[in-house]
Enzyme design. Structure first.
Site, PDB file in Angstrom:
ATOM      1  N   ARG C  49       0.815  -1.204   0.000  1.00  0.00           N
ATOM      2  CA  ARG C  49       0.000   0.000   0.000  1.00  0.00           C
ATOM      3  C   ARG C  49       0.859   1.269   0.000  1.00  0.00           C
ATOM      4  O   ARG C  49       0.685   2.146  -0.848  1.00  0.00           O
ATOM      5  CB  ARG C  49      -0.866  -0.032   1.264  1.00  0.00           C
ATOM      6  CG  ARG C  49      -1.865   1.072   1.444  1.00  0.00           C
ATOM      7  CD  ARG C  49      -2.543   0.890   2.802  1.00  0.00           C
ATOM      8  NE  ARG C  49      -2.949  -0.503   2.954  1.00  0.00           N
ATOM      9  CZ  ARG C  49      -4.136  -0.975   2.573  1.00  0.00           C
ATOM     10  NH1 ARG C  49      -5.026  -0.163   2.065  1.00  0.00           N
ATOM     11  NH2 ARG C  49      -4.416  -2.252   2.726  1.00  0.00           N
ATOM     12  N   LYS C  79      25.361  -8.954   2.300  1.00  0.00           N
ATOM     13  CA  LYS C  79      26.783  -8.677   2.524  1.00  0.00           C
ATOM     14  C   LYS C  79      26.963  -7.624   3.609  1.00  0.00           C
ATOM     15  O   LYS C  79      28.063  -7.156   3.835  1.00  0.00           O
ATOM     16  CB  LYS C  79      27.423  -8.203   1.218  1.00  0.00           C
ATOM     17  CG  LYS C  79      27.477  -9.278   0.138  1.00  0.00           C
ATOM     18  CD  LYS C  79      27.866  -8.670  -1.200  1.00  0.00           C
ATOM     19  CE  LYS C  79      27.700  -9.646  -2.340  1.00  0.00           C
ATOM     20  NZ  LYS C  79      27.645  -8.937  -3.635  1.00  0.00           N
ATOM     21  N   ARG C 100      11.386   2.238   3.727  1.00  0.00           N
ATOM     22  CA  ARG C 100      10.695   1.634   4.861  1.00  0.00           C
ATOM     23  C   ARG C 100      11.586   0.569   5.466  1.00  0.00           C
ATOM     24  O   ARG C 100      12.256  -0.168   4.757  1.00  0.00           O
ATOM     25  CB  ARG C 100       9.396   1.003   4.404  1.00  0.00           C
ATOM     26  CG  ARG C 100       8.526   0.545   5.572  1.00  0.00           C
ATOM     27  CD  ARG C 100       7.292  -0.114   5.042  1.00  0.00           C
ATOM     28  NE  ARG C 100       6.323  -0.397   6.066  1.00  0.00           N
ATOM     29  CZ  ARG C 100       5.213   0.292   6.259  1.00  0.00           C
ATOM     30  NH1 ARG C 100       4.941   1.331   5.494  1.00  0.00           N
ATOM     31  NH2 ARG C 100       4.354  -0.058   7.199  1.00  0.00           N
TER      32      ARG C 100
END
Lengths: 309, 309, 309
Positions: C49, C79, C100
Site C-alpha cells: 500500500r 553482505k 521503509r
C-alpha cells in the site's frame, strides 16, 4: 557478453560514448535518446546496485524497464524452461536484456535463444564486463590514457570477476609503446590465475607479484581493491585465513602517490576499505557508481544502434 | 474476468483491435494511446511471461506500471486483508489491474471491491482468458476465420485452463454454417471435462475423442498442445503415469497438413514439444508471445475506453 | 524523516500543496511536474500500500521509479553493507528515496549517507510521518481547520506509529485559541505513552483517557481508529487479551456526530472496523488512499524544489 570479447577499438568507443553520456548520468541533463525502447532486467541472483545502474541508465535516456529480480523463485524457472527459451520469449517483449546469473556461461546460454542484444550483468565468478568497463572509464577520466600506468590489483585476485574483467580489458593497452605494469598484491593462495597472467604477458604487460601492499603502494597509479568475499570459500574457516589481509586506511594512503586512483566495486563489508578514506580525493569508488550509469548508457545506446559502434 | 463471459461479438472486437495493435506489439511503431494511464500487476503466483506481457503492453502504449509480483509474502496479505479491500485500495492508485492468483475465483473477489477494470491473468486451474484470446488471435491471423476448422486439443485436457479457455471462446464460432470440429487427444484419465463437452455440443460443435495423436494429426487445421503439468497431480507417481504420453517431433509433423497451426502456451519443460520443431513454419508458439502483447494491448485499450467495445 | 520534525508552518505548506495535487491524485488531470526525476523505493519490510502510494505519486507527476521491495533478502544487505553506504550509492542513481524499514532509526541512518532527499515510509514502531500527514489532510479537507476539534484516538495507542505521528503533528494546532481536545480510548495496558501525553499537554491540548468508546463517541469530531496488531505483541496469548476490544459498527456509528470523520490506516483484518460501515459518508478510510497519493506528491514536489517550501 564477456570482457574478453572487446577489442581495443571497441573499448575506446564505449569510453568515448560514456563520456558523452556523463551529463545524463550525473542528472545534469535529461535525454530522450532511447524513447520507445524497453529494457528487461533478469536477475537470477540479487544485485540491487547493478540492477539499479542498468535501470537508471535506461530510464534517464527516456526508455522503460520491465524487471524480474527474483527469478530463482519464479515460475518459468521452477518449471525448468531452458535459458534459450527464456531468451527467445523475453526478446518478444523488449529491445535489450540485462542479465545476471550465479552460474558462469548462463548469460551466453540465454543470448543463444535471444533475438535482441543481451548485456552481461555478471555471471558467476567468470565475468562482469560492465564493471570492468566502468573501472576503465574511471581511470581514463583521471589520466586520459592507460599506457604507462602502474596498476596495483589488491585482494582476492583468484576469485574476483571484477579483477579478471579489468585484466581482460586493460591487456589491450599494453603494446602502445607505454607498457602498463601490473603489481599483483594477494595473500598466498589467492593469486591471479596463471592463464590471465599469461594473457597479460603475451600482450606485452609486465607483472610483479607480492603479498605486501605497504611496500608497493608508492609505485601505483591505480589501486584496484577487491574484498575477500566469504561466499567464494568452501568453509568459514577457509575464509578466516584471509580475512583482514589488507586494510586501506588513511595511514596507508599517505604512502601513495598524490594522483593515484583508488577504485573498488563495493559493497564494502569487512573493514578492508576504511570509511575514513571516503573523503580522500583519490577515493573514486562512489564516483564509480555514476560512471557505471554512464557506461551502461553507452552500451545500451551502442547495441540499440543510436550510436555507431 | 473469464473466457465464458465473452460473446461472439466481443471476441471479434478484441481480435479486430488486437490486429490494429500489432505494429506496436511488434516494436515497429510507438504509441501514446494510454499516456497518463497506470496499470497494476498483482501476481499472487509467479508468472514472468504473463506479467511481462501485460506490462509490455501498457508500456508500449505509453502508459506506466506499478507491480507486486511476490504478493504472497507481502504485508497486506500476511495481515489477511480481504481481496475486496485490496481491490478497492489499489483502484485508488491505478486505472486498470491485471491479477493472477492460484485460487479459482480470486480475481472475481478482488474485482468486487475494485472501482477500475480488473483483467484476469490466470486464476487457478479455472481460467486464463487472455491466453485463450491470444490463441484465437494466432489462429485467426492464419486462417482469417474459425468456422469449418478442425481443432486438435492435445495433452492434459482435464486440468489445462488454457484448453478450457480456448473451448469457451471457440464454441461461439460453431453455428455459422461451418461447424468447427474438435478432436480431443488425451490419455485416459485426462479427458476434457464432461461439462465443457456438453457446452461445445450445445453450440453445434462436433467432438471426437482418442488417445492416439498420430492417427488423427493429418486431419487437423489447428494443433493446440498443452503439456502434462506435474503440479496438477497429487503425487509424483500419479504424474509419471502420463509423462511422455505425447511428443511433437519433426517426424510427427510430417504427417500433418501443410497449413496446420501448432500452438502451445509454453513454457516447455519435458520434451513433449521438441526444439527441432521450432524452425517449422507451422510452429507458432514463439509468435504467440508477440500476439499476446497485441491482445493485452487491445483489452486494455477497450476497458480504458480509448476504443469502443 | 519524522513527524516530530515538522513545524506548524511546514505542515500547513504540505497540506496546501497536497490540495493542489488532488486533481492528479484523483486521476482527473495529468502532470509533467517531475518529468526527468527518478524515485527509488527501498522497502526492507513489505508494504504494498505505502509503496504503491509513493510510486503512483511519482509516476502521475511524470517521473519514473526504480524499486527494491524485497531488500531483506537481497545482495547488498546479505553482505551487510552499512545503510550509510547504501544511501550514498542509491543517491547516485535517483533524485529522491522513499524508504521503509522494520527498525526505528534506520531511515535516519540511510539518510546520513544519502546526498538526495530521503522520505520516511515508516520505520519500525517509531514513526510513519507520511501517514500522519495524510490523516491531517483528510481531516482538514472536511473541517478546513484543526483547532477546536475533539479527537478520539481508539485502539492500540501504545504501539501504533500512526497515532504517534498524528499526535506529533496535531499538537501544533493547540495554541491557536481553540485548543484541540484528545480523548484517548484504549484497553488498559495499551494507553498512549506518557511522553506523548506530556508533549500534547505542553502544547496546550487537553487529554482525557477511557477504555469505553461507546460512552465518548458522541463527543468526537474525528475518530482515528487503529487496529490492535498481533505482530506488536510478544505472544499470541498476550494479543488475545486485547483482540476484539473495540468494534466500529453501524450501531455504534448511530451514536456519533453527523459530521464526524472516521479515519483508519488500513488494512483491516480482524473485524474491528466492520465492512457495513464502508458506505457511511463519515467513513473516510478509502478516500484516505487517494489523499495519501496527494500528500506524497506534495512532499516530493517540495523536496525536489518544484514548489517553494
Amino acid at each position: 557478453m564477456s570482457a574478453a570479447q572487446f577489442s581495443k577499438r571497441e573499448i575506446e568507443r564505449v569510453l568515448e560514448v560514456a563520456k558523452q553520456m556523463e551529463p545524463f548520468a550525473r542528472k545534469e541533463k535529461t535525454s530522450d535518446l532511447l524513447k520507445g525502447k524497453v529494457l528487461a532486467t533478469l536477475f537470477f541472483e540479487p544485485s540491487t546496485r547493478t540492477r539499479f545502474s542498468f535501470e537508471t541508465a535506461m530510464l534517464r535516456l527516456g526508455g522503460k524497464v520491465i524487471s524480474n529480480y527474483m527469478m530463482m523463485e519464479t515460475s518459468s524457472v521452477k518449471k525448468r524452461e531452458t535459458l534459450q527459451d527464456t531468451g527467445r520469449v523475453v526478446s518478444a517483449f523488449v529491445d535489450v536484456i540485462a542479465m545476471r546469473h550465479p552460474v558462469a556461461g548462463s548469460v551466453a546460454e540465454l543470448a543463444q535463444g535471444a533475438t535482441v542484444p543481451v548485456l552481461n550483468a555478471g555471471d558467476g565468478p567468470a565475468d562482469h564486463p560492465t564493471q570492468g568497463l566502468l573501472d576503465l572509464f574511471t581511470i581514463h577520466k583521471e589520466f586520459g590514457h592507460f599506457g604507462g600506468l602502474t596498476y596495483g590489483l589488491v585482494g582476492d585476485l583468484k576469485n574476483s570477476r571484477v579483477v579478471h574483467a579489468q585484466c581482460e580489458l586493460l591487456k589491450h593497452f599494453g603494446p602502445t609503446g607505454f607498457k602498463p605494469a601490473f603489481i599483483c598484491v594477494a595473500p598466498r593462495g589467492l593469486e591471479l590465475p596463471a592463464m590471465i597472467k599469461k594473457e597479460l604477458k603475451e600482450m606485452g604487460c609486465s607483472i610483479r607479484e607480492t603479498d605486501n601492499l605497504e611496500k608497493v603502494i608508492g609505485e601505483l597509479d591505480v589501486l584496484s581493491n577487491t574484498r575477500i568475499q566469504e561466499e567464494r570459500f568452501a568453509t568459514k574457516k577457509e575464509f578466516e585465513k584471509f580475512r583482514g589481509a589488507y586494510s586501506i586506511s588513511q595511514k596507508l594512503m599517505k604512502k601513495a602517490k598524490k594522483k593515484m586512483v583508488l577504485i573498488d566495486p563495493l559493497p564494502r563489508v569487512d573493514g578492508q576499505l576504511k570509511t575514513e578514506v571516503d573523503s580522500d580525493p583519490r577515493a573514486k569508488y562512489f564516483e564509480q557508481v555514476t560512471n557505471g550509469v554512464a557506461v551502461r548508457m553507452a552500451l545500451m545506446a551502442l547495441v540499440l544502434g543510436t550510436h555507431e559502434a
